[in-house]
Design a protein around this motif. Structure first.
Motif, PDB file in Angstrom:
ATOM      1  N   ARG A 115       0.806  -1.224   0.000  1.00  0.00           N
ATOM      2  CA  ARG A 115       0.000   0.000   0.000  1.00  0.00           C
ATOM      3  C   ARG A 115       0.836   1.269   0.000  1.00  0.00           C
ATOM      4  O   ARG A 115       0.332   2.345  -0.301  1.00  0.00           O
ATOM      5  CB  ARG A 115      -0.906   0.028   1.229  1.00  0.00           C
ATOM      6  CG  ARG A 115      -2.043  -0.952   1.169  1.00  0.00           C
ATOM      7  CD  ARG A 115      -2.895  -0.845   2.404  1.00  0.00           C
ATOM      8  NE  ARG A 115      -4.102  -1.630   2.269  1.00  0.00           N
ATOM      9  CZ  ARG A 115      -5.058  -1.675   3.162  1.00  0.00           C
ATOM     10  NH1 ARG A 115      -4.960  -0.968   4.287  1.00  0.00           N
ATOM     11  NH2 ARG A 115      -6.125  -2.414   2.966  1.00  0.00           N
ATOM     12  N   ASN A 116       2.109   1.148   0.369  1.00  0.00           N
ATOM     13  CA  ASN A 116       2.897   2.352   0.595  1.00  0.00           C
ATOM     14  C   ASN A 116       4.118   2.522  -0.303  1.00  0.00           C
ATOM     15  O   ASN A 116       4.889   3.449  -0.093  1.00  0.00           O
ATOM     16  CB  ASN A 116       3.325   2.417   2.070  1.00  0.00           C
ATOM     17  CG  ASN A 116       2.142   2.667   2.967  1.00  0.00           C
ATOM     18  OD1 ASN A 116       1.608   3.766   2.997  1.00  0.00           O
ATOM     19  ND2 ASN A 116       1.692   1.645   3.675  1.00  0.00           N
ATOM     20  N   VAL A 117       4.303   1.637  -1.282  1.00  0.00           N
ATOM     21  CA  VAL A 117       5.412   1.819  -2.223  1.00  0.00           C
ATOM     22  C   VAL A 117       4.841   1.835  -3.634  1.00  0.00           C
ATOM     23  O   VAL A 117       3.735   1.377  -3.883  1.00  0.00           O
ATOM     24  CB  VAL A 117       6.491   0.704  -2.119  1.00  0.00           C
ATOM     25  CG1 VAL A 117       7.079   0.628  -0.722  1.00  0.00           C
ATOM     26  CG2 VAL A 117       5.969  -0.637  -2.571  1.00  0.00           C
ATOM     27  N   TYR A 118       5.624   2.343  -4.536  1.00  0.00           N
ATOM     28  CA  TYR A 118       5.251   2.269  -5.945  1.00  0.00           C
ATOM     29  C   TYR A 118       5.337   0.813  -6.392  1.00  0.00           C
ATOM     30  O   TYR A 118       6.210   0.064  -5.948  1.00  0.00           O
ATOM     31  CB  TYR A 118       6.191   3.128  -6.794  1.00  0.00           C
ATOM     32  CG  TYR A 118       5.969   4.602  -6.608  1.00  0.00           C
ATOM     33  CD1 TYR A 118       4.830   5.217  -7.136  1.00  0.00           C
ATOM     34  CD2 TYR A 118       6.879   5.373  -5.897  1.00  0.00           C
ATOM     35  CE1 TYR A 118       4.614   6.575  -6.965  1.00  0.00           C
ATOM     36  CE2 TYR A 118       6.683   6.732  -5.728  1.00  0.00           C
ATOM     37  CZ  TYR A 118       5.541   7.321  -6.256  1.00  0.00           C
ATOM     38  OH  TYR A 118       5.333   8.666  -6.085  1.00  0.00           O
ATOM     39  N   GLY A 119       4.452   0.434  -7.293  1.00  0.00           N
ATOM     40  CA  GLY A 119       4.430  -0.935  -7.789  1.00  0.00           C
ATOM     41  C   GLY A 119       5.741  -1.377  -8.405  1.00  0.00           C
ATOM     42  O   GLY A 119       6.132  -2.539  -8.293  1.00  0.00           O
ATOM     43  N   PHE A 120       6.453  -0.447  -9.021  1.00  0.00           N
ATOM     44  CA  PHE A 120       7.724  -0.827  -9.637  1.00  0.00           C
ATOM     45  C   PHE A 120       8.802  -1.132  -8.600  1.00  0.00           C
ATOM     46  O   PHE A 120       9.860  -1.655  -8.938  1.00  0.00           O
ATOM     47  CB  PHE A 120       8.213   0.231 -10.641  1.00  0.00           C
ATOM     48  CG  PHE A 120       8.393   1.611 -10.063  1.00  0.00           C
ATOM     49  CD1 PHE A 120       9.483   1.936  -9.269  1.00  0.00           C
ATOM     50  CD2 PHE A 120       7.454   2.603 -10.351  1.00  0.00           C
ATOM     51  CE1 PHE A 120       9.648   3.208  -8.767  1.00  0.00           C
ATOM     52  CE2 PHE A 120       7.612   3.880  -9.853  1.00  0.00           C
ATOM     53  CZ  PHE A 120       8.710   4.187  -9.051  1.00  0.00           C
ATOM     54  N   ALA A 121       8.537  -0.848  -7.322  1.00  0.00           N
ATOM     55  CA  ALA A 121       9.514  -1.130  -6.267  1.00  0.00           C
ATOM     56  C   ALA A 121       9.308  -2.511  -5.631  1.00  0.00           C
ATOM     57  O   ALA A 121      10.080  -2.922  -4.765  1.00  0.00           O
ATOM     58  CB  ALA A 121       9.452  -0.049  -5.187  1.00  0.00           C
ATOM     59  N   LEU A 122       8.267  -3.240  -6.045  1.00  0.00           N
ATOM     60  CA  LEU A 122       8.027  -4.570  -5.497  1.00  0.00           C
ATOM     61  C   LEU A 122       9.155  -5.516  -5.899  1.00  0.00           C
ATOM     62  O   LEU A 122       9.731  -5.382  -6.977  1.00  0.00           O
ATOM     63  CB  LEU A 122       6.684  -5.114  -5.999  1.00  0.00           C
ATOM     64  CG  LEU A 122       5.459  -4.359  -5.514  1.00  0.00           C
ATOM     65  CD1 LEU A 122       4.210  -4.860  -6.246  1.00  0.00           C
ATOM     66  CD2 LEU A 122       5.294  -4.487  -4.014  1.00  0.00           C
ATOM     67  N   GLU A 123       9.452  -6.464  -5.018  1.00  0.00           N
ATOM     68  CA  GLU A 123      10.588  -7.360  -5.253  1.00  0.00           C
ATOM     69  C   GLU A 123      10.135  -8.818  -5.194  1.00  0.00           C
ATOM     70  O   GLU A 123       9.488  -9.247  -4.236  1.00  0.00           O
ATOM     71  CB  GLU A 123      11.660  -7.126  -4.190  1.00  0.00           C
ATOM     72  CG  GLU A 123      12.219  -5.726  -4.199  1.00  0.00           C
ATOM     73  CD  GLU A 123      13.150  -5.462  -3.025  1.00  0.00           C
ATOM     74  OE1 GLU A 123      13.265  -6.321  -2.133  1.00  0.00           O
ATOM     75  OE2 GLU A 123      13.749  -4.379  -3.015  1.00  0.00           O
ATOM     76  N   ASP A 124      10.522  -9.561  -6.222  1.00  0.00           N
ATOM     77  CA  ASP A 124      10.189 -10.979  -6.316  1.00  0.00           C
ATOM     78  C   ASP A 124      10.660 -11.745  -5.080  1.00  0.00           C
ATOM     79  O   ASP A 124       9.905 -12.552  -4.529  1.00  0.00           O
ATOM     80  CB  ASP A 124      10.824 -11.568  -7.580  1.00  0.00           C
ATOM     81  CG  ASP A 124      10.571 -13.046  -7.702  1.00  0.00           C
ATOM     82  OD1 ASP A 124       9.411 -13.426  -7.988  1.00  0.00           O
ATOM     83  OD2 ASP A 124      11.518 -13.832  -7.513  1.00  0.00           O
ATOM     84  N   GLN A 125      11.853 -11.466  -4.607  1.00  0.00           N
ATOM     85  CA  GLN A 125      12.414 -12.235  -3.490  1.00  0.00           C
ATOM     86  C   GLN A 125      11.662 -11.997  -2.180  1.00  0.00           C
ATOM     87  O   GLN A 125      11.747 -12.818  -1.267  1.00  0.00           O
ATOM     88  CB  GLN A 125      13.912 -11.994  -3.314  1.00  0.00           C
ATOM     89  CG  GLN A 125      14.314 -10.591  -2.920  1.00  0.00           C
ATOM     90  CD  GLN A 125      14.601  -9.704  -4.116  1.00  0.00           C
ATOM     91  OE1 GLN A 125      14.175  -9.981  -5.234  1.00  0.00           O
ATOM     92  NE2 GLN A 125      15.321  -8.616  -3.882  1.00  0.00           N
ATOM     93  N   ARG A 126      10.909 -10.911  -2.076  1.00  0.00           N
ATOM     94  CA  ARG A 126      10.096 -10.672  -0.876  1.00  0.00           C
ATOM     95  C   ARG A 126       8.727 -11.330  -1.000  1.00  0.00           C
ATOM     96  O   ARG A 126       8.118 -11.693  -0.001  1.00  0.00           O
ATOM     97  CB  ARG A 126       9.927  -9.178  -0.636  1.00  0.00           C
ATOM     98  CG  ARG A 126      11.242  -8.531  -0.215  1.00  0.00           C
ATOM     99  CD  ARG A 126      11.064  -7.171   0.342  1.00  0.00           C
ATOM    100  NE  ARG A 126      10.262  -7.208   1.559  1.00  0.00           N
ATOM    101  CZ  ARG A 126       9.872  -6.137   2.208  1.00  0.00           C
ATOM    102  NH1 ARG A 126      10.207  -4.950   1.776  1.00  0.00           N
ATOM    103  NH2 ARG A 126       9.152  -6.236   3.289  1.00  0.00           N
ATOM    104  N   MET A 127       8.236 -11.454  -2.226  1.00  0.00           N
ATOM    105  CA  MET A 127       6.895 -12.007  -2.430  1.00  0.00           C
ATOM    106  C   MET A 127       6.904 -13.527  -2.535  1.00  0.00           C
ATOM    107  O   MET A 127       5.989 -14.189  -2.047  1.00  0.00           O
ATOM    108  CB  MET A 127       6.259 -11.397  -3.675  1.00  0.00           C
ATOM    109  CG  MET A 127       5.951  -9.926  -3.485  1.00  0.00           C
ATOM    110  SD  MET A 127       4.927  -9.199  -4.760  1.00  0.00           S
ATOM    111  CE  MET A 127       5.801  -9.596  -6.233  1.00  0.00           C
ATOM    112  N   ARG A 128       7.909 -14.087  -3.145  1.00  0.00           N
ATOM    113  CA  ARG A 128       7.925 -15.530  -3.394  1.00  0.00           C
ATOM    114  C   ARG A 128       7.750 -16.363  -2.111  1.00  0.00           C
ATOM    115  O   ARG A 128       6.951 -17.297  -2.102  1.00  0.00           O
ATOM    116  CB  ARG A 128       9.194 -15.926  -4.148  1.00  0.00           C
ATOM    117  CG  ARG A 128       9.118 -17.352  -4.682  1.00  0.00           C
ATOM    118  CD  ARG A 128      10.263 -17.654  -5.628  1.00  0.00           C
ATOM    119  NE  ARG A 128      10.256 -16.812  -6.812  1.00  0.00           N
ATOM    120  CZ  ARG A 128       9.618 -17.109  -7.942  1.00  0.00           C
ATOM    121  NH1 ARG A 128       8.917 -18.199  -8.020  1.00  0.00           N
ATOM    122  NH2 ARG A 128       9.676 -16.291  -8.974  1.00  0.00           N
ATOM    123  N   PRO A 129       8.450 -16.052  -1.019  1.00  0.00           N
ATOM    124  CA  PRO A 129       8.239 -16.859   0.194  1.00  0.00           C
ATOM    125  C   PRO A 129       6.790 -16.788   0.711  1.00  0.00           C
ATOM    126  O   PRO A 129       6.255 -17.791   1.199  1.00  0.00           O
ATOM    127  CB  PRO A 129       9.211 -16.254   1.211  1.00  0.00           C
ATOM    128  CG  PRO A 129      10.245 -15.566   0.403  1.00  0.00           C
ATOM    129  CD  PRO A 129       9.540 -15.081  -0.833  1.00  0.00           C
TER     130      PRO A 129
END
Length: 158
Positions: A115-129
């Motif tokens: 909710r608080n970062v730009y979508g382009f700042a999302l990281e695969d290594q944080r979401m995958r787990p």
């Protein structure tokens, strides 16, 4: 304390409906493309966001009906999960156990980031787990909330 039968049935139906939505999100998570491009990351992040939001909706409904309301203050999201892990004597049993409360904390934290970062700042290594843990977390949630619903509809004392 015994719940009014109509209240118990309505609350159980609302929670059951939300569980159906969570099942759909689990399927979407499994089917989501695992790319690390912006669009895949945004879609995957949205699924994780919606997953935790659905769980929180269940907790909010329970808190509104049985806890005297939703916690207030800056950290109410964290407090809500903690409250659900507590038995409230003469009111209700714990909805979830402490282990599940801890696991849900990781999803809550991700939702905050989403909710608080730009979508382009999302990281695969944080979401995958989180994506990998989602089925087990949902299974535990479904089981524990199912036990709670059985208590609601059964009208037993906590």
């Amino acid at each position: 304390m015994k719940l009014d039968e109509a209240l118990a049935r309505r609350l159980a139906a609302e929670v059951s409906s939300e569980l159906g939505n969570l099942d759909l999100l689990e399927k979407q998570c499994a089917d989501a493309p695992r790319g690390d491009d912006t669009f895949s990351l945004r879609a995957r992040g949205s699924i994780l966001h919606d997953f935790y939001s659905g769980i929180e909706r269940v907790f909010v409904r329970i808190a509104e009906e049985l806890n005297g309301g939703v916690p207030q203050g800056e950290h109410w999201h964290r407090q809500l999960v903690y409250d659900m892990s507590l038995e409230i004597p003469e009111v209700r049993p714990a909805v979830i156990d402490e282990e599940l409360a801890r696991a849900l904390g990781d999803f809550r934290q991700f939702r905050h980031v989403f909710r608080n970062v730009y979508g382009f700042a999302l990281e695969d290594q944080r979401m995958r787990p989180l994506e990998e843990r989602l089925p087990a977390v949902l299974a535990a949630f479904r089981r524990q909330v199912g036990d709670f619903l059985a208590w609601i509809v059964g009208g037993s004392d906590p």
